[in-house]
Design an enzyme around this catalytic site. Structure first.
Site, PDB file in Angstrom:
ATOM      1  N   CYS A   1     -26.287  33.146 -74.552  1.00  0.00           N
ATOM      2  CA  CYS A   1     -25.519  32.750 -73.191  1.00  0.00           C
ATOM      3  C   CYS A   1     -26.198  31.465 -72.650  1.00  0.00           C
ATOM      4  CB  CYS A   1     -25.585  33.929 -72.165  1.00  0.00           C
ATOM      5  SG  CYS A   1     -24.763  35.327 -72.724  1.00  0.00           S
TER       6      CYS A   1
ATOM      7  N   HIS B   1     -24.120  30.906 -65.228  1.00  0.00           N
ATOM      8  CA  HIS B   1     -23.687  31.574 -66.534  1.00  0.00           C
ATOM      9  C   HIS B   1     -22.924  32.780 -65.686  1.00  0.00           C
ATOM     10  CE1 HIS B   1     -22.881  33.802 -69.688  1.00  0.00           C
ATOM     11  NE2 HIS B   1     -24.009  34.774 -69.521  1.00  0.00           N
TER      12      HIS B   1
ATOM     13  N   ASN C   1     -17.349  37.367 -69.348  1.00  0.00           N
ATOM     14  CA  ASN C   1     -18.590  36.523 -69.735  1.00  0.00           C
ATOM     15  C   ASN C   1     -18.273  36.260 -71.278  1.00  0.00           C
ATOM     16  OD1 ASN C   1     -21.067  35.783 -71.148  1.00  0.00           O
ATOM     17  ND2 ASN C   1     -22.134  37.726 -70.383  1.00  0.00           N
TER      18      ASN C   1
END
Ligand code: UT7
Length: 329
Positions: free
Chosen positions: A116, A256, A286
């Site tokens: 990520c 993020h 996500n």
């Protein structure tokens, strides 16, 4: 150090058409809209459908759009770096495939794998090629087809992830705009908490690994949550401190998008109010390496030349990082 900075000269994103809503997930696993919304902030996510479609197909759309928007010709691009945790193949790299799909030939291209945090890592790498004077136009992509490694029978992960891609064009700038600083960090002892159990060289694919469903993303959510809150907030505070920035100086936090609660904790630590935080977790979930460039794409019309942006991420590895960007257009 030279006074050449790597400025972002354009941003473009792509998400597939198919919308997977919380209501649809309620029919697939034992979950509900209220749990997903309050614990994560996610309402829906996009899924790439179609046999033989991979991360490169998402990324190529983002890069094609970026080339059009910036009037950059494929033959002018010097380097393409792709951050992804869901490459089309173990090899060759997804970056190689993207270049071929969009007509970029005969340049260096490679993948960066930092889960990520991948986009901040890849942006940091691309920046070095501009600052050193080696390259004049670098494309940095963050792209993931998370639906390829999500177990849609596991309610603890399947509600979280989506598919998407975003890409930026970096060019040299000597007027003080661009990526002014970045921090990248990792801690491999985070392995047990967030990983894909099989499919790599340690546990290559076998009938047994498939039967045991070991090719999906595994996450110990609460433990990752604890690390994410601390690391993302710490690294954001660190980059602000070392650049003499206060919350008032920051126009946008670009975090993020893993969990709205982690994002809020980071903003709080930075003393940045939530109306200065880029958010799209509710509509994309996500998307791993794509979350940050997708945010920039969504908020592009609200950005002004000279805005101070703090990018921040945390992910598998563990990896985490932050970047200080002075917006250049
Ligand atoms: O992007 C890379 C880095 N990743 C992250 O930053 C993610 C970090 N972790 C998180 O965001 C959160 O831990 C999650 C959103 C994954 C989970 O939220 P949580 O508040 O930590 O919930 P939990 O895992 O502690 O689960 C609480 C309860 C459990 O039930 P019991 O044991 O209390 O009866 C779970 O079984 O919620 C249950 N649960 C669910 N219930 C309905 C777990 N998933 C679901 C679900 N629907 N989808």
């Amino acid at each position: 150090m030279s006074n050449i900075r790597a400025a972002i000269k354009g941003i473009h994103g792509y998400v597939p058409d198919y919308v997977l809503t919380n209501a649809e997930l309620e029919k697939m696993v034992d979950t509900n809209d209220e749990w997903i919304t309050t614990r994560t902030g996610i309402k829906e996510r996009r899924i790439l459908k179609g046999e033989g479609m991979g991360t490169s197909h998402l990324a190529a759309k983002a890069v094609e759009g970026l080339l059009q928007k910036t009037n950059a010709k494929p033959e002018e691009i010097d380097l393409l770096v792709c951050a992804t945790v869901t490459p089309d193949f173990v090899f060759p790299s997804t970056a190689n495939l993207i270049c071929d799909m969009v007509g970029i030939n005969n340049i260096g291209s490679f993948d960066v794998q930092a889960a990520c945090s991948g986009f901040i890592y890849a942006l940091t790498v691309g920046t070095q090629f501009i600052e050193s004077g080696r390259c004049k136009k670098v494309i940095v992509v963050g792209a993931d087809k998370m639906s390829a490694i999500v177990d849609y029978t596991d309610r603890t992960t399947c509600v979280l992830f989506g598919d998407g891609a975003g890409a930026v064009l970096l060019e040299p700038n000597t007027d003080g705009f661009g990526i002014l600083d970045s921090i990248v960090r990792s801690d491999g002892s985070g392995l047990p908490y967030l990983h894909q159990k099989a499919g790599g060289s340690r546990y290559p694919p076998t009938h047994e690994t498939v039967d045991k469903r070991l090719h999906y993303a595994y996450q110990d959510g609460p433990n990752v949550f604890k690390f994410a809150v601390k690391r993302m907030a710490d690294v954001s505070a660190e980059i602000m401190e070392r650049n003499g920035l206060t919350g008032d100086d920051v126009a946008w936090l670009v975090p993020h998008q893993a969990n709205l609660r982690i994002i809020a904790a980071t903003a709080n630590r930075m003393d940045v109010s939530m109306n200065k935080v880029m958010l799209n977790i509710h509509k994309y979930g996500n998307t791993t390496a794509a979350t940050i460039p997708l945010c920039l794409w969504d908020y592009e019309s609200q950005l002004n030349r000279g805005d101070n942006l703090i990018l921040a991420a945390f992910g598998g590895g563990f990896t985490w990082g932050s970047a200080y960007v002075k917006w250049g257009y």
